[in-house]
Design a protein around this motif. Sequence first.
Motif, PDB file in Angstrom:
ATOM      1  N   MET A  10      18.929 -16.460  83.041  1.00 60.26           N
ATOM      2  CA  MET A  10      17.532 -16.324  82.768  1.00 60.26           C
ATOM      3  C   MET A  10      17.376 -16.050  81.292  1.00 60.26           C
ATOM      4  N   SER A  46      14.383 -19.716  84.373  1.00 58.10           N
ATOM      5  CA  SER A  46      15.591 -19.597  85.166  1.00 58.10           C
ATOM      6  C   SER A  46      16.171 -20.983  85.324  1.00 58.10           C
ATOM      7  N   SER A  47      17.492 -21.101  85.357  1.00 62.65           N
ATOM      8  CA  SER A  47      18.120 -22.417  85.451  1.00 62.65           C
ATOM      9  C   SER A  47      17.810 -23.112  86.768  1.00 62.65           C
ATOM     10  N   ASN A  48      17.355 -22.367  87.764  1.00 61.38           N
ATOM     11  CA  ASN A  48      17.092 -22.988  89.054  1.00 61.38           C
ATOM     12  C   ASN A  48      15.610 -23.198  89.316  1.00 61.38           C
ATOM     13  N   SER A 105      13.319 -21.025  89.759  1.00 60.75           N
ATOM     14  CA  SER A 105      12.692 -19.926  90.477  1.00 60.75           C
ATOM     15  C   SER A 105      12.197 -18.889  89.486  1.00 60.75           C
ATOM     16  N   PRO A 126      15.787 -15.543  94.122  1.00 62.06           N
ATOM     17  CA  PRO A 126      16.717 -16.624  94.434  1.00 62.06           C
ATOM     18  C   PRO A 126      15.977 -17.919  94.749  1.00 62.06           C
ATOM     19  N   ALA A 127      16.616 -19.030  94.475  1.00 59.29           N
ATOM     20  CA  ALA A 127      16.024 -20.333  94.758  1.00 59.29           C
ATOM     21  C   ALA A 127      15.887 -20.523  96.261  1.00 59.29           C
ATOM     22  N   VAL A 131      21.975 -19.689  91.337  1.00 60.46           N
ATOM     23  CA  VAL A 131      21.242 -18.645  90.628  1.00 60.46           C
ATOM     24  C   VAL A 131      22.202 -17.981  89.656  1.00 60.46           C
ATOM     25  N   LEU A 146      23.532 -14.635  88.119  1.00 66.29           N
ATOM     26  CA  LEU A 146      23.592 -13.199  88.399  1.00 66.29           C
ATOM     27  C   LEU A 146      24.678 -12.551  87.559  1.00 66.29           C
ATOM     28  N   LYS A 151      27.185 -18.169  87.705  1.00 62.53           N
ATOM     29  CA  LYS A 151      26.313 -19.130  88.359  1.00 62.53           C
ATOM     30  C   LYS A 151      26.756 -19.152  89.811  1.00 62.53           C
ATOM     31  N   ARG A 159      26.514 -20.113  93.741  1.00 62.92           N
ATOM     32  CA  ARG A 159      26.064 -21.070  94.757  1.00 62.92           C
ATOM     33  C   ARG A 159      26.460 -20.531  96.114  1.00 62.92           C
TER      34      ARG A 159
END
Length: 122
Positions: free
Chosen positions: A1, A20-22, A24, A29-30, A36, A38, A108, A110
């Motif tokens: 982020m 945020s890279s996703n 969201s 969380p996406a 995400v 973290l 990152k 998943r």
Amino acid sequence: MANFLLQLPNAPRSFALSASSNGSPPGVPAQSGGPVILELPLEQIRRPLMRTRANDPHKVKELMDSISEIGLQVPIDVLEVDGVYYGFSGCHRYEAHQRLGLPTIRCKVRRGTKETLRHHLR
């Protein structure tokens, strides 16, 4: 982020922009199950391939110098299965954090299944 402060020369006010890279909102969380970013404690990341791979000590030292100076630039990839985190990449970055005595590392993350985990262990 990432957080940015944008100030426009002719604008009467400034505002903060978070990303945020996703896609969201920050800290959420996406919904699609995408990755995400973290900050995770090193002790919570299992490294199942650690015994089969050796790190280049010179590369670890260079990363330690870089991380000390400017911080970690690229998060490591982590697979989360049933609340347990497994790291399969970022071995040099992980070791550099360990040697520096840093308690956490940016990841990152998943989500995966036990079947996905078995696939990574082959």
